[in-house]
Design an enzyme around this catalytic site. Sequence first.
Site, PDB file in Angstrom:
ATOM      1  CG  HIS A   1      72.464  34.651 -40.968  1.00  0.00           C
ATOM      2  ND1 HIS A   1      71.410  33.693 -40.803  1.00  0.00           N
ATOM      3  CD2 HIS A   1      73.645  34.062 -41.615  1.00  0.00           C
ATOM      4  CE1 HIS A   1      71.264  32.791 -42.092  1.00  0.00           C
ATOM      5  NE2 HIS A   1      73.106  32.648 -42.021  1.00  0.00           N
TER       6      HIS A   1
ATOM      7  CD  GLU B   1      68.948  38.824 -41.595  1.00  0.00           C
ATOM      8  OE1 GLU B   1      70.318  38.343 -41.926  1.00  0.00           O
ATOM      9  OE2 GLU B   1      68.038  38.029 -41.872  1.00  0.00           O
TER      10      GLU B   1
ATOM     11  CB  CYS C   1      67.197  32.409 -42.245  1.00  0.00           C
ATOM     12  SG  CYS C   1      67.895  32.596 -40.535  1.00  0.00           S
TER      13      CYS C   1
ATOM     14  CB  CYS D   1      67.544  35.586 -39.012  1.00  0.00           C
ATOM     15  SG  CYS D   1      69.205  35.293 -38.936  1.00  0.00           S
TER      16      CYS D   1
END
Length: 160
Positions: free
Chosen positions: A75, A77, A103, A106
Amino acid sequence: MSRPAFDDIYMELAVNLAKRSHCLKRHVGAVLTKDTRIISIGYNGPPSGTHNCDEEWPEAGCPRDSKGGCSLAIHAEQNAILYAVKNKTAVEGATLYVTLSPCLACSRIIFSMGISRVIYLNSYAAYKGLSSDEGVDFLNKFGVECLQYEGMLTNVTHMI
């Protein structure tokens, strides 16, 4: 002439970074800042040195994992945090700007790394058809300020 707010500058950069993604499902960008300085950037996609999904599997994207998610994706991030840590940059107290709310997985990483503020553009829950943003709820519950971006994106580069 008025100067743009840092929130606007960083979110516009995150939106433009998302365009670098090779993912066929979703393009997400992230900017990690501290004390009005950019300390890292990221976008979603496979780890460097592996396959670019849109090139290797242009019709359907990368193979799915056992939960139905992308088998290769990191992802945005996560990429921003990993790059900062790889370069020995402290992320405690940082602000993360991301084009899609984090999410839950994360969010646990964001909390664990000591990031103190998250500004997101679009809702992950709305994208996934969920009743609430679990990641946002988690961050807010444990003291990480997590807010939806409310500024104006006026300098986003449009692809031709």
